[in-house]
Design an enzyme around this catalytic site. Structure first.
Site, PDB file in Angstrom:
ATOM      1  N   ALA A  64       4.084 -11.541 -13.375  1.00 23.30           N
ATOM      2  CA  ALA A  64       4.824 -11.896 -14.581  1.00 23.30           C
ATOM      3  C   ALA A  64       6.040 -12.727 -14.201  1.00 23.30           C
ATOM      4  O   ALA A  64       6.633 -12.535 -13.138  1.00 23.30           O
ATOM      5  CB  ALA A  64       5.260 -10.632 -15.318  1.00 23.30           C
ATOM      6  N   GLU A 113      -3.562  -7.456 -11.779  1.00 22.24           N
ATOM      7  CA  GLU A 113      -4.029  -6.763 -12.982  1.00 22.24           C
ATOM      8  C   GLU A 113      -4.911  -7.677 -13.830  1.00 22.24           C
ATOM      9  O   GLU A 113      -5.890  -7.229 -14.437  1.00 22.24           O
ATOM     10  CB  GLU A 113      -2.819  -6.267 -13.778  1.00 22.24           C
ATOM     11  CG  GLU A 113      -2.061  -5.153 -13.059  1.00 22.24           C
ATOM     12  CD  GLU A 113      -0.669  -4.915 -13.603  1.00 22.24           C
ATOM     13  OE1 GLU A 113      -0.252  -3.753 -13.680  1.00 22.24           O
ATOM     14  OE2 GLU A 113       0.013  -5.902 -13.958  1.00 22.24           O
ATOM     15  N   GLU A 133       6.105  -4.544  -7.703  1.00 25.05           N
ATOM     16  CA  GLU A 133       7.092  -4.296  -8.765  1.00 25.05           C
ATOM     17  C   GLU A 133       8.280  -3.444  -8.317  1.00 25.05           C
ATOM     18  O   GLU A 133       9.418  -3.667  -8.755  1.00 25.05           O
ATOM     19  CB  GLU A 133       6.406  -3.626  -9.967  1.00 25.05           C
ATOM     20  CG  GLU A 133       5.546  -4.555 -10.804  1.00 25.05           C
ATOM     21  CD  GLU A 133       4.123  -4.683 -10.278  1.00 25.05           C
ATOM     22  OE1 GLU A 133       3.289  -5.282 -10.978  1.00 25.05           O
ATOM     23  OE2 GLU A 133       3.849  -4.194  -9.155  1.00 25.05           O
TER      24      GLU A 133
END
Length: 257
Positions: A64, A113, A133
């Site tokens: 992300a 993912e 993360e």
């Protein structure tokens, strides 16, 4: 214009990440493009298989876009980033058509993912997988601790999620996460998709539903879809609809059409 493109190659559709300046990282705009693309693919009977690719860069997808999600308020982060991302990735995973991911470079966080939503994955020898993360103070949010457990197993997911450890293509292959390792994963993925396009579309779709039901991927919907497929080609179904329209009692025969 979204950096997620749908490109048609005859019976095979290519879903391409195209944000190389940010290592193909997902933006909110890209996330929001996933569901309309899935809807378009579902409605197109000419598309028989889908290949996920990424524009050439150092990463298949770095996850992300940190600069984008870090600007969100906490509740917006949870509501619009995590939940929306999880929902659209689930939508892609449950596509009725077979999906193959060509992991041409590193797949980290949301990129891993994203690849995990596919049915089959092929990977470049030097590519790695990771859930980094924790190094920026967050946790996986788009199924990294859920779908990946089924695909890679708890110990390996803990290695990635707790330590940020990278998993090599060889380990991913040994774990069954990737079907093949190839110097040209995109070409191999399209070759596989071409073979799938030559199979019975309905048989491939139902086989995918059956495997998903066994694996726990949206089991309730998969079971009901299979049941609906069994009941639809019957005289009773046609009689029931006709009787409803004619406002009379149905006369069920129990026969197939």
């Amino acid at each position: 214009m979204s950096a997620l493109h749908l490109i048609r190659h005859g019976a095979v559709a290519e879903l391409k990440l195209d944000n190389p300046a940010k290592l193909n990282a997902f933006t909110l705009e890209m996330l929001r493009a996933v569901e309309p693309i899935c809807d378009e693919l579902e409605r197109d009977p000419d598309i028989r298989a889908v290949v996920i690719t990424a524009e050439e860069s150092k990463a298949f997808c770095a996850g992300a876009d940190i600069l984008e999600w870090s600007e969100l308020e906490p509740f917006d982060f949870a509501r619009h980033w995590v939940r929306e991302g999880h929902r659209v990735f689930d939508r892609l995973a449950r596509l009725s058509k077979p999906v193959i991911a060509a992991i041409n470079a590193h797949a980290f966080g949301g990129g891993l993912e994203f690849a995990a939503t596919s049915d089959i994955r092929v990977m470049a020898p030097k590519a790695t997988l990771a859930l980094p993360e924790a190094s920026v103070g967050i946790v996986p949010g788009w199924s990294g601790t859920q779908r990946l457990i089924r695909l890679l197993g708890e110990p390996m997911v803990k290695e990635m999620a707790l330590f940020g450890r990278r998993i090599s293509a060889d380990r991913a292959f040994a774990a069954g996460f990737v079907a093949e390792i190839s110097d040209d994963p995109k070409a191999l993925a399209f070759e596989m998709a071409g073979k799938l396009a030559g199979k019975s579309a309905r048989a491939v779709e139902v086989a995918k539903y059956m495997v998903h039901a066994a694996a726990g991927e949206d089991r309730s919907a998969m079971i009901e879809a299979l049941g609906a497929g069994m009941i639809s080609p019957t005289e009773d179904r046609d009689e029931g609809v006709t009787a409803f329209r004619e406002k009379r009692k149905p006369n069920f025969s129990g026969k197939e059409t």
